[in-house]
Design a protein around this motif. Structure first.
Motif, short mmCIF file in Angstrom:
data_model
loop_
_atom_site.label_atom_id
_atom_site.label_comp_id
_atom_site.label_asym_id
_atom_site.label_seq_id
_atom_site.Cartn_x
_atom_site.Cartn_y
_atom_site.Cartn_z
N GLN A 115 0.81 -1.21 0.00
CA GLN A 115 0.00 0.00 0.00
C GLN A 115 0.85 1.26 0.00
O GLN A 115 0.57 2.21 -0.70
CB GLN A 115 -0.96 0.00 1.20
CG GLN A 115 -2.03 -1.07 1.10
CD GLN A 115 -2.86 -0.91 -0.16
OE1 GLN A 115 -3.41 0.15 -0.44
NE2 GLN A 115 -2.95 -1.98 -0.94
N ASN A 116 1.88 1.28 0.82
CA ASN A 116 2.79 2.43 0.92
C ASN A 116 4.20 1.91 1.12
O ASN A 116 4.45 1.14 2.04
CB ASN A 116 2.40 3.34 2.09
CG ASN A 116 1.07 4.00 1.87
OD1 ASN A 116 0.90 4.80 0.96
ND2 ASN A 116 0.09 3.66 2.70
N GLY A 117 5.11 2.34 0.27
CA GLY A 117 6.49 1.89 0.39
C GLY A 117 7.21 1.99 -0.93
O GLY A 117 6.89 2.84 -1.77
N GLU A 172 7.44 -2.37 2.56
CA GLU A 172 6.20 -1.67 2.89
C GLU A 172 6.41 -0.89 4.18
O GLU A 172 7.02 -1.36 5.12
CB GLU A 172 5.03 -2.64 3.07
CG GLU A 172 3.75 -1.91 3.39
CD GLU A 172 2.51 -2.69 3.03
OE1 GLU A 172 1.47 -2.03 2.85
OE2 GLU A 172 2.56 -3.91 2.93
N ASP A 198 7.49 2.97 6.07
CA ASP A 198 8.42 4.09 5.90
C ASP A 198 9.78 3.58 5.44
O ASP A 198 10.42 2.80 6.14
CB ASP A 198 8.56 4.85 7.22
CG ASP A 198 9.53 6.01 7.12
OD1 ASP A 198 9.67 6.55 6.01
OD2 ASP A 198 10.13 6.36 8.14
N SER A 220 12.17 5.83 4.31
CA SER A 220 13.00 7.03 4.21
C SER A 220 14.42 6.79 4.74
O SER A 220 15.33 7.52 4.41
CB SER A 220 12.36 8.19 4.95
OG SER A 220 12.21 7.88 6.32
N ILE A 280 8.05 4.19 -6.19
CA ILE A 280 7.45 4.67 -4.95
C ILE A 280 5.96 4.35 -5.02
O ILE A 280 5.28 4.73 -6.00
CB ILE A 280 7.65 6.19 -4.76
CG1 ILE A 280 9.12 6.58 -4.98
CG2 ILE A 280 7.13 6.65 -3.41
CD1 ILE A 280 10.12 5.96 -4.07
N ILE A 281 5.43 3.70 -3.97
CA ILE A 281 4.03 3.30 -3.92
C ILE A 281 3.33 4.09 -2.82
O ILE A 281 3.81 4.14 -1.69
CB ILE A 281 3.87 1.79 -3.63
CG1 ILE A 281 4.73 0.94 -4.54
CG2 ILE A 281 2.41 1.37 -3.65
CD1 ILE A 281 4.32 0.90 -5.97
N GLN A 282 2.20 4.72 -3.16
CA GLN A 282 1.36 5.41 -2.17
C GLN A 282 -0.09 5.02 -2.42
O GLN A 282 -0.56 5.05 -3.57
CB GLN A 282 1.52 6.92 -2.27
CG GLN A 282 2.87 7.40 -1.80
CD GLN A 282 3.02 8.91 -1.92
OE1 GLN A 282 2.23 9.59 -2.55
NE2 GLN A 282 4.08 9.43 -1.31
N ASP A 283 -0.78 4.65 -1.36
CA ASP A 283 -2.18 4.23 -1.44
C ASP A 283 -2.39 3.13 -2.48
O ASP A 283 -3.37 3.13 -3.22
CB ASP A 283 -3.08 5.43 -1.73
CG ASP A 283 -3.01 6.49 -0.64
OD1 ASP A 283 -2.93 6.10 0.54
OD2 ASP A 283 -3.01 7.68 -0.98
N GLY A 284 -1.44 2.21 -2.56
CA GLY A 284 -1.55 1.07 -3.45
C GLY A 284 -1.27 1.33 -4.91
O GLY A 284 -1.40 0.45 -5.74
N LYS A 285 -0.87 2.56 -5.24
CA LYS A 285 -0.61 2.91 -6.63
C LYS A 285 0.81 3.45 -6.79
O LYS A 285 1.30 4.18 -5.95
CB LYS A 285 -1.59 3.98 -7.09
CG LYS A 285 -3.03 3.50 -7.14
CD LYS A 285 -3.93 4.61 -7.64
CE LYS A 285 -5.33 4.17 -7.90
NZ LYS A 285 -6.01 3.46 -6.89
#
Length: 145
Positions: free
Chosen positions: A8-10, A60, A62, A64, A82-87
């Motif tokens: 989802q985020n990563g 998945e 943080d 940084s 870079i993946i944010q909100d699954g996209k």
């Protein structure tokens, strides 16, 4: 076929030369004690890789804390998504860093960085595209497969 859930985020580090992802994880400092979930996929089929195989690392959470500058030095074909909100929001191909600090060691036994324990191992990218030790000018020898 093996199925790994999407994150989802990563980040996704893709197009890694097959068989080298574990060493890459060590150099990047990816350890199991981090709060981020990590998936390692080895020898996945690839139509772009000359060998027809590649490794993939999915992180998945943080990410940084990852030092991605070293990626282009290790493997020029690596991509980072870079993946944010699954996209996927951004895909990058890292560029070789101008300096490598404490990533590799100088092989010259007379170099100050080999003698002094607290001396940083620093290599700068030269005009010919190779890295040289800033102390003794020793050219960094890259492994050839």
């Amino acid at each position: 076929m093996l199925n790994i859930d999407e994150i989802q985020n990563g980040i996704v580090i893709d197009h890694i030369q097959a068989g080298t992802a574990i060493g890459l994880m060590d150099l990047l400092g990816i350890k199991s004690n981090r709060k981020a979930s990590v998936a390692l996929i080895q020898n996945a089929r690839s139509y772009k890789a000359p060998s027809g195989r590649k490794d993939i690392i999915k992180v998945e959470g943080d990410a940084s804390w990852l030092n991605l500058d070293v990626l282009a030095y290790l493997d020029p074909n690596i991509t980072v998504t870079i993946i944010q909100d699954g996209k996927p929001v951004r895909k990058e191909k890292p560029q070789p860093p101008k300096k490598l600090v404490n990533i590799v060691r100088c092989r010259n036994p007379r170099c100050i960085s080999s003698i002094e324990e607290e001396c940083d191992q620093i290599f700068e990218l030269s005009a010919n595209g190779k890295y040289r030790c800033i102390y003794c000018e020793q050219e960094l020898q890259v492994k050839q497969d």
